[in-house]
Design an enzyme around this catalytic site. Structure first.
Site, PDB file in Angstrom:
ATOM      1  N   LYS A  44      13.561  74.085   6.149  1.00 25.57           N
ATOM      2  CA  LYS A  44      14.652  74.550   5.275  1.00 25.57           C
ATOM      3  C   LYS A  44      15.020  73.464   4.263  1.00 25.57           C
ATOM      4  CE  LYS A  44      18.028  73.074   8.740  1.00 25.57           C
ATOM      5  NZ  LYS A  44      18.878  73.525   9.878  1.00 25.57           N
ATOM      6  N   ARG A 146      29.342  78.907  15.847  1.00 30.65           N
ATOM      7  CA  ARG A 146      28.961  79.062  14.437  1.00 30.65           C
ATOM      8  C   ARG A 146      28.333  80.446  14.327  1.00 30.65           C
ATOM      9  NH1 ARG A 146      25.121  74.437  11.822  1.00 30.65           N
ATOM     10  NH2 ARG A 146      23.511  75.846  12.559  1.00 30.65           N
ATOM     11  N   TYR A 281      31.430  50.713 -12.846  1.00 24.83           N
ATOM     12  CA  TYR A 281      32.727  51.365 -13.039  1.00 24.83           C
ATOM     13  C   TYR A 281      33.777  50.877 -12.050  1.00 24.83           C
ATOM     14  CZ  TYR A 281      30.175  54.873 -15.795  1.00 24.83           C
ATOM     15  OH  TYR A 281      29.408  55.515 -16.722  1.00 24.83           O
ATOM     16  N   MET A 329      26.213  57.757 -11.826  1.00 26.22           N
ATOM     17  CA  MET A 329      25.438  58.994 -11.774  1.00 26.22           C
ATOM     18  C   MET A 329      23.928  58.737 -11.794  1.00 26.22           C
ATOM     19  SD  MET A 329      25.501  62.370 -14.234  1.00 26.22           S
ATOM     20  CE  MET A 329      27.233  62.716 -13.958  1.00 26.22           C
TER      21      MET A 329
HETATM   22  C1  LIG Z   1      18.291  72.992  11.067  1.00 29.99           C
HETATM   23  C2  LIG Z   1      18.090  73.733  12.304  1.00 29.99           C
HETATM   24  C3  LIG Z   1      17.184  73.271  13.280  1.00 29.99           C
HETATM   25  C4  LIG Z   1      16.510  71.926  13.216  1.00 29.99           C
HETATM   26  O1  LIG Z   1      17.457  70.950  13.583  1.00 29.99           O
HETATM   27  P1  LIG Z   1      16.992  69.411  13.723  1.00 29.99           P
HETATM   28  O2  LIG Z   1      18.140  68.743  14.370  1.00 29.99           O
HETATM   29  O3  LIG Z   1      16.737  68.934  12.332  1.00 29.99           O
HETATM   30  O4  LIG Z   1      15.759  69.425  14.537  1.00 29.99           O
HETATM   31  C5  LIG Z   1      16.942  74.079  14.376  1.00 29.99           C
HETATM   32  N1  LIG Z   1      17.569  75.264  14.507  1.00 29.99           N
HETATM   33  C6  LIG Z   1      18.461  75.721  13.606  1.00 29.99           C
HETATM   34  C7  LIG Z   1      19.133  77.018  13.822  1.00 29.99           C
HETATM   35  C8  LIG Z   1      18.768  74.968  12.474  1.00 29.99           C
HETATM   36  O5  LIG Z   1      19.649  75.427  11.594  1.00 29.99           O
END
Ligand SMILES: *Cc1c(COP(=O)(O)O)cnc(C)c1O
Length: 391
Positions: A44, A146, A281, A329
């Protein structure tokens, strides 16, 4: 993602070198740690900033049977990229919102996660329209609070309706799954509680007649530390990129993992300044005496955390230097303590750490965050340079 085939030594302003041999070796190391389970490489958010398609391909070459994404758009992009066919690799995505591209996902043979009734209704409608059954994985909330379906009546309703849709030929329930809240804090009491509830929710669904291909709950920390959580599949993200989920879990080397990304920039200017000279800055740094300053041409627009102002470490000419004053930036400054490396000298922000450079974990500590955020936020203005691309 901005990709380049340029050799890593080319004088680019900045570059994130992505070592695909390290990534493949990490996948093999993780498979060896979870020998009874299949491995899902979580790619992802552009593979945590490393570039989704090259990393997905390398992970599959090293034996990942699954790829995981958050959004359906990310999953569809992998299928479109070429080579990542349903025969070669399963793809699953889990972050759906109403009106999402369910039909495209069904037609692209992507496993979709369903956490509630609205999603089951949308996916069955899409399957009916497509004339193809959807591969559905039911997500249980075993305590993360969640996404996922609550235990009890909600789970009973979701399982019952999914089985009805399966009987109608609209879905295959391919998976039952959940996600940990505190697996990166080994020994946290919620870990055992979540495992117990996961087993109960699995037993209920299987008792009702669900026959999942895969049951899974382990992210990277659980894959590294908790064999009893491996079930049929482990979903590893950060560990694939060679980074430990947290210092409490251990170092990457403890698990035979090697960081995949090296972030470097070429110093744009070196100049001598007198003592008492304000830097960047807000003048939060003032030179303590006559010294030299080096201009590092990356900033928060490139994903360098502004919270690392005054603390972020950089390797220049074999020495660790620290961000002097604020990260801006597009650039920040380091005090070179009188050294005068020529402009164009490489400044390494982070890498595997074995050539003396800082690591993403060092930057996480400097910025008060986690290493996940450091690599994931490296922006699209920084070209990814892939090395060791062929196996
Ligand atoms: C991002 C994610 C993972 C991977 O998590 P890591 O700690 O990076 O291995 C696994 N399952 C779900 C649902 C996630 O959102």
């Amino acid at each position: 993602m901005n990709e380049t085939a340029t050799a890593p030594t080319a004088p680019l302003r900045a570059r994130a070198e992505i070592d695909l041999a390290a990534l493949r070796a990490n996948v093999r190391a993780l498979r060896a740690l979870a020998p009874g389970a299949q491995l899902m490489a979580v790619v992802k958010s552009e593979a945590y900033g490393h570039g989704a398609v090259p990393c997905a391909r390398a992970a599959v070459e090293a034996g990942a049977g699954w790829l995981g994404t958050a959004t359906p758009e990310e999953a569809l992009a992998l299928r479109r990229a070429g080579g990542l066919t349903p025969e070669r690799v399963r793809i699953m995505c889990w972050l759906w919102t109403p009106g999402g591209p369910w039909r495209e996902a069904v037609e692209a043979d992507i496993d979709v996660s369903v956490s509630g009734m609205w999603a089951l209704e949308e996916v069955t409608a899409a399957a009916r329209a497509a004339g193809i059954p959807a591969c559905v994985q039911l997500k249980a909330d075993t305590g993360l609070g969640r996404n996922g379906c609550q235990p009890g009546d909600d789970w009973a309703e979701l399982v019952g309706e999914a089985l009805r849709a399966e009987a109608e030929g609209l879905v295959h329930v391919t998976g039952l799954w959940s996600h940990f809240a505190c697996a990166d804090e080994p020994g946290h009491p919620s870990i055992a509680a979540q495992l117990t509830l996961f087993r109960e929710m699995l037993a209920y669904a299987e008792g009702q007649g669900v026959r999942p291909e895969v049951r899974h709950i382990a992210n990277s920390p659980a894959t590294l530390t908790l064999p009893e959580a491996h079930f049929d599949l482990v979903r590893t993200g950060i560990a694939v990129y060679g980074i430990s989920p947290s210092p409490e879990v251990g170092t990457p080397a403890d698990f035979g993992l090697r960081p995949v990304m090296t972030l470097a920039a070429n110093i744009a200017l070196v100049k001598r300044v007198p003592g008492g000279h304000g830097v960047s800055y807000g003048h939060h740094y003032t030179t303590p005496g006559e010294t030299t300053l080096g201009l590092v041409p990356v900033g928060y627009a490139d994903g360098i955390p502004r919270h690392a102002s005054g603390t972020g470490p950089v390797l220049v000419d074999g020495k660790w230097r620290t961000v002097a004053g604020r990260v801006a930036m597009d650039q920040f400054v380091v005090d070179l303590g009188g050294d005068e490396p020529p402009p164009g000298t490489e400044a390494v922000l982070f890498g595997p750490g074995d050539r003396g450079e800082p690591t993403a974990e060092d930057w996480a500590q400097a910025a008060g965050t986690i290493a996940y955020e450091i690599v994931t936020r490296i922006g699209t203005r920084v070209p990814r340079v892939y090395v060791n691309a062929s196996p």
